[in-house]
Design an enzyme around this catalytic site. Structure first.
Site, PDB file in Angstrom:
ATOM      1  N   ASP A 251       0.877  -1.182   0.000  1.00 30.80           N
ATOM      2  CA  ASP A 251       0.000   0.000   0.000  1.00 30.80           C
ATOM      3  C   ASP A 251       0.910   1.226   0.000  1.00 30.80           C
ATOM      4  OD1 ASP A 251      -1.688   2.117   0.513  1.00 30.80           O
ATOM      5  OD2 ASP A 251      -2.798   1.123   2.107  1.00 30.80           O
ATOM      6  N   GLU A 344       1.402   2.508  13.116  1.00 26.03           N
ATOM      7  CA  GLU A 344       0.364   2.400  12.092  1.00 26.03           C
ATOM      8  C   GLU A 344      -0.708   1.503  12.693  1.00 26.03           C
ATOM      9  OE1 GLU A 344      -2.032   0.948  10.209  1.00 26.03           O
ATOM     10  OE2 GLU A 344      -0.791  -0.094   8.747  1.00 26.03           O
ATOM     11  N   GLU A 353     -10.573  -3.202  15.393  1.00 26.27           N
ATOM     12  CA  GLU A 353      -9.423  -3.876  16.019  1.00 26.27           C
ATOM     13  C   GLU A 353      -8.950  -3.193  17.293  1.00 26.27           C
ATOM     14  OE1 GLU A 353      -7.126  -6.276  12.514  1.00 26.27           O
ATOM     15  OE2 GLU A 353      -6.326  -4.349  13.091  1.00 26.27           O
ATOM     16  N   HIS A 517      -5.264  -0.017   1.295  1.00 26.93           N
ATOM     17  CA  HIS A 517      -5.745  -1.339   1.720  1.00 26.93           C
ATOM     18  C   HIS A 517      -6.894  -1.216   2.722  1.00 26.93           C
ATOM     19  CE1 HIS A 517      -3.154  -0.487   5.214  1.00 26.93           C
ATOM     20  NE2 HIS A 517      -3.838  -1.420   5.850  1.00 26.93           N
TER      21      HIS A 517
END
Length: 574
Positions: A251, A344, A353, A517
């Site tokens: 990405d 990230e 998440e 992504h």
């Protein structure tokens, strides 16, 4: 002869009997208690809804203009009729709702038979949602009526009802919303269990997963059986495989942005101590080391840390980068404070998440008071979706499968957040709405569950929008700043944010130079929404809430108002 003159009152005098008033109050309370009517305390003249004529679709600035129009164009004098009938507050409510119901059904209202509406408690419930004519109804009496003891008593009774039940209604509405959410979760669990049992019987790979796959993975079915027992085990195990990291590294929008910010601001990183939370392959740690960092602590709780160690040694950076296996909440670094935290952490729809929770723990635990978060700010945006090609591919596809209907395959489409790429032409307005800003230096973990108001602008050019909305699109913008004190303009767009001082941004939305992504998160309506003509924007709320069964999973709630239609849906990310 007017509609009012045609009515000859027989049994109704200038004041309704006390038992009738008491009955109306009881019926009114029942409607509130049953959550069929909003709190009286919420009926305010400040509501943005414009009053609509009883007999046609024309709207006006205020109720007086409506009544004047009704007299001139429809030969109907509301004030004369209510005075002739001696209507109290509830009588006026019933009269308005009765006329609206009859007109809507194409029936001429029988105003010479007041028992049709005065004796029917159903007309206490609004026929038209957010009917502005009802909001100011208790203030439209004449001055002589205001001095009338019965009128004063009537208003006092109404005020007492409002005070007594206003707070109760709000509590009940909140409880109802919680119960609806719990019921949605229950339905989702049942579907998941049934699908899992079916797949177990047939020996196929589990298909109980959301249409949005585990973040970033090309194929993360490994470890799925552990998810229900331990969400963290599944989460960290999924990052042990190369395919996830290959997807992220390829990405270029993502990886180039981190690299460019770090390399273009070497003076910021020179001789600094850096913490990389969730380091993965170690790419961000190596960027920081190459930019001149004195020491980099790379932390990850996945098996990928073993490969990161090899990567660090292979590039001769082992004297600068020190790798740690474990959760940032549990490990102890050999320093009290670091100068920069780079991570990230972003997931689908930004917060799927819940990795940001760990990054904020690291910030509060290790970042120096003047330290820098990279990135420093993230914004969530929402826009209207109209994409016939996408809907045919994802939804209408099931209407005709080799000549067979398979509508049973559709429901989950409307329960899940769908992760897809969209072009600018799929969005109904070029100006998306920022509904949540997360300043990484100040935001707290509790801020990551929220309810935020939204506005969805609607294009007014007929050649760019056919008036139908398929759903909403959520995406996020990232901003990297050299200083924690740098202010990002409210109107900034991440795809063009390069102020020239080394700061930069990137977007995951439709207007980016390339797809990321993360893609975008689509919330599809169960039925396409026909936007009322002339409506310039839709309003509502979006809520983010962690699932109780697995806090790394996400529930996105939507409430959206479009004219007289209201959409309420919950969407799941598993």
């Amino acid at each position: 002869m007017s509609a009012v003159d045609a009515y000859r009152p027989v049994s109704v005098g200038t004041n309704l009997p006390a038992d009738q008033v008491e009955s109306d109050i009881e019926d009114f309370e029942d409607l509130i208690r049953d959550n069929e009517l909003e709190s009286v305390s919420d009926w305010t003249a400040d509501d943005e809804t414009r009053p609509v004529c009883l007999f046609c679709d024309i709207t006006f600035d205020n109720a007086d203009a409506v009544w004047e129009h009704c007299v001139i164009d429809h030969d109907f004098d509301f004030n004369k009729l209510r005075r002739g009938l001696g209507l109290d507050f509830f009588g006026k409510v019933k009269l308005i709702n009765y006329i609206r119901a009859q007109v809507k059904a194409g029936i001429q209202p029988e105003l010479n038979r007041p028992e049709l509406f005065l004796e029917n408690s159903q007309y206490l419930k609004p026929t038209m949602q957010d009917d502005a004519l009802l909001f100011g109804i208790q203030d439209d009496d004449s001055e002589e009526e205001e001095d009338d003891p019965d009128a004063i008593y009537e208003k006092e009774q109404l005020a007492e009802v409002a005070r007594e039940y206003g707070d109760k209604v709000k509590v009940l509405q909140s409880q109802l919303k919680d119960l609806q959410l719990q019921f949605d979760e229950y339905k989702d669990i049942v579907r998941t269990v049934l699908n899992r049992d079916f797949d177990s019987d047939t020996g196929s790979e589990s298909s109980s997963r959301s249409s949005s796959p585990a973040r970033r993975s090309g194929s993360s079915s490994k470890g799925k059986s552990k998810q229900s027992a331990n969400g963290d085990d599944h989460y960290f195990e999924s990052y042990a495989y190369n395919d996830i990291h290959e997807t992220m590294l390829k990405d270029t929008i993502r990886t180039d942005s981190y690299r460019d910010f770090i390399y273009d601001n070497k003076d910021v990183f020179k001789d600094k101590v850096v913490l990389d939370v969730g380091c993965g392959t170690g790419i961000l740690s190596m960027f920081a080391a190459k930019a001149g960092a004195k020491k980099v602590y790379a932390v990850d709780n996945s098996d990928i840390i073993e490969k990161a160690i090899v990567n660090v040694h292979e590039n001769g950076l082992e004297k600068i980068i020190q790798c740690y296996r474990g959760k940032i909440e549990e490990i102890r670094l050999p320093v009290d404070k670091v100068d920069i935290i780079v991570s990230e952490w972003m997931g689908y729809a930004l917060l799927y998440e819940a990795m940001l929770d760990s990054v904020l723990v690291a910030r509060d635990k290790y970042l120096a008071p003047d330290g820098l978060m990279v990135p420093s700010e993230v914004r969530l945006l929402v826009a209207g979706l109209r994409d016939a090609e996408f809907m045919n591919d994802k939804v209408n596809f099931w209407n005709d499968m080799y000549g067979f209907k398979m509508s049973a395959m559709k429901p989950r489409i409307y329960d899940d957040v769908l992760i897809e790429n969209f072009k600018p032409s799929s969005i109904v307005h070029p100006e998306p709405y920022t509904f949540r800003t997360l300043p990484l230096h100040d935001v707290t973990v509790s801020d990551l569950e929220f309810a935020s108001p939204i506005r969805v602008p609607i294009a007014n050019q007929a050649n760019t929008f056919d008036g139908i909305l398929d759903g909403l699109v959520i995406y996020f913008d990232n901003y990297f700043t050299r200083s924690r004190d740098e202010v990002i303009p409210q109107h900034a767009r991440a795809e063009t944010f390069k102020p020239g001082n080394g700061s930069l941004g990137f977007t995951t939305g439709p207007w980016g130079p390339r797809y990321t992504h993360w893609r975008s998160a689509a919330l599809l309506f169960k039925k396409p929404l026909q936007v009322p003509a002339g409506l310039e924007e839709l309003t509502g709320n979006i809520t983010y809430q962690k699932r109780k069964e697995n806090p790394r999973e996400l529930i996105i709630g939507l409430e959206l108002v479009a004219g007289d239609r209201k959409i309420i849906q919950s969407y799941f990310m598993r």
